[in-house]
Scaffold this active site. Structure first.
Site, PDB file in Angstrom:
ATOM      1  N   LYS A   1     -25.456 -16.379  -2.808  1.00 21.95           N
ATOM      2  CA  LYS A   1     -24.773 -17.057  -1.701  1.00 21.95           C
ATOM      3  C   LYS A   1     -23.292 -16.758  -1.832  1.00 21.95           C
ATOM      4  O   LYS A   1     -22.605 -17.320  -2.672  1.00 21.95           O
ATOM      5  CB  LYS A   1     -25.048 -18.566  -1.753  1.00 21.95           C
ATOM      6  CG  LYS A   1     -24.778 -19.302  -0.436  1.00 21.95           C
ATOM      7  CD  LYS A   1     -23.303 -19.496  -0.160  1.00 21.95           C
ATOM      8  CE  LYS A   1     -23.069 -20.259   1.138  1.00 21.95           C
ATOM      9  NZ  LYS A   1     -21.620 -20.288   1.491  1.00 21.95           N
TER      10      LYS A   1
ATOM     11  N   ASP B   1     -17.537  -9.889 -15.499  1.00 23.12           N
ATOM     12  CA  ASP B   1     -16.761  -8.702 -15.149  1.00 23.12           C
ATOM     13  C   ASP B   1     -15.500  -8.554 -15.991  1.00 23.12           C
ATOM     14  O   ASP B   1     -15.036  -7.436 -16.230  1.00 23.12           O
ATOM     15  CB  ASP B   1     -16.376  -8.744 -13.670  1.00 23.12           C
ATOM     16  CG  ASP B   1     -17.499  -8.255 -12.759  1.00 23.12           C
ATOM     17  OD1 ASP B   1     -18.585  -7.951 -13.279  1.00 23.12           O
ATOM     18  OD2 ASP B   1     -17.285  -8.194 -11.541  1.00 23.12           O
TER      19      ASP B   1
ATOM     20  N   SER C   1     -23.358 -19.669  -5.184  1.00 28.29           N
ATOM     21  CA  SER C   1     -22.009 -19.933  -4.694  1.00 28.29           C
ATOM     22  C   SER C   1     -20.996 -20.076  -5.836  1.00 28.29           C
ATOM     23  O   SER C   1     -20.721 -19.109  -6.535  1.00 28.29           O
ATOM     24  CB  SER C   1     -22.039 -21.184  -3.803  1.00 28.29           C
ATOM     25  OG  SER C   1     -20.844 -21.357  -3.102  1.00 28.29           O
TER      26      SER C   1
END
Length: 334
Positions: free
Chosen positions: A204, A190, A179
């Site tokens: 999740k 990224d 999460s």
């Protein structure tokens, strides 16, 4: 730390035998918790048995609002280490406070890298994950949510200065990182800001809305998915580390450590799947299983992860090579 338990002198492994004079024998954990909780500022008497103490101890506590300490830190020679165990309302400020104390040593060149340990971090508050990623990013997307209803579509952008001014970062994850911890790891990876070390995270990545029904019951509705800056969904897929430390996928030397050459090998291993990983915006189950098999999630904490992180941070060429795998991803967003 800094709780009624600590202030009253309670120790780890103390056994609570009585609460307000009543024995706890036969009570389940929920019943015990109900008896311990109460109005902030009210007092509570408990009896505890302590090993090597022949007599029971009577301890008085004053109840308080407990906000768990989720951030810890230490210095590993020339590298700062910060561990985050979950994300509550004070986590981002806790990270910022610890970094601010390190800034003079960073500015003087005494600290040359940061390890951010998110292993076995189950997540927590979304805004705290966004704030922590924002500490290390100057601009760019941190995370987005996407669903079928227009109101479910949101994006969260970095809008502040990098608090450590480009200091190299390695983020540690494992199969229990979920999460909010995945949001931080994916954003820094990224955006080319950090190298991720460990194994595939939990995966999740859904957002729930709680709807109150006319009979006062509640319906939990899955509303949208979290997507990394490069576009892939965190749900089911999780975050792919740049450097995989899965014990079944790598070889180690006689000292049970990963060499620089082995790190380079695992970078090549993950490089081959990274672009494919990010191209699958909402992959099916078969694709998820195939991609995750490259670096299967490990739930336990791999003791070699920190050793790998230190090697990467101290080998600048190695760090730059590993980091370069992440940066082009945002431009290739699907």
């Amino acid at each position: 730390p800094n709780t009624p338990a600590e202030r009253s002198g309670l120790l780890a492994d103390d056994q609570i035998t009585h609460i307000e004079g009543e024995p706890v024998t036969g009570l389940n954990i929920h019943q015990v918790v109900d008896r311990l909780r109460g109005k902030i500022g009210s007092h509570l008497e408990i009896t505890v048995a302590r090993e090597d103490n022949p007599e029971p101890l009577e301890i008085s506590l004053s109840r308080a609002l407990i906000v768990g300490v989720t951030v810890s830190s230490k210095i590993l020679d020339d590298i700062a280490y910060i561990r985050i165990t979950s994300f509550n309302k004070r986590t981002a400020s806790g990270v910022e406070e610890r970094i601010e104390k390190l800034l003079p040593r960073i500015d003087d060149g005494e600290i040359t890298g940061l390890i951010l340990d998110l292993r076995s971090n189950p997540g927590g508050l979304l805004d705290q994950a966004v704030d922590i990623a924002n500490l290390f990013l100057e601009n760019g997307l941190i995370v987005s949510t996407n669903g079928r209803h227009p109101d479910s579509n949101q994006s969260f952008e970095a809008d502040d200065e990098d608090i450590i001014n480009g200091l190299p970062i390695v983020v540690l994850i494992n199969g229990n990182s979920a999460s909010a911890s995945e949001i931080v790891a994916a954003a820094l990876q990224d955006q080319g800001r950090a190298v991720i070390v460990g194994t595939n995270s939990y995966g999740k990545g859904t957002v729930q809305n709680v709807i109150t029904l006319p009979n006062s019951s509640e319906l939990t509705l899955t509303w949208s998915r979290f997507h990394a800056p490069s576009g892939y969904t965190l749900q089911g897929l999780g975050v792919m580390p740049t450097v995989c430390t899965n014990e079944d996928k790598i070889d180690v030397d006689a000292s049970n450590e990963i060499s620089v050459e082995q790190i380079k090998t695992t970078i090549t291993l993950t490089q081959a799947v990274t672009e494919n990983w990010r191209s699958k915006r909402v992959p099916d189950k078969a694709v998820i299983e195939r991609l995750r098999s490259v670096c299967p999630a490990q739930r336990k904490t791999n003791e070699r992860d920190i050793d790998v992180a230190k090697k990467i941070l101290r080998e600048n060429g190695l760090y730059q090579t590993a980091k370069s795998l992440s940066f082009p991803a945002v431009a290739k967003k699907n």
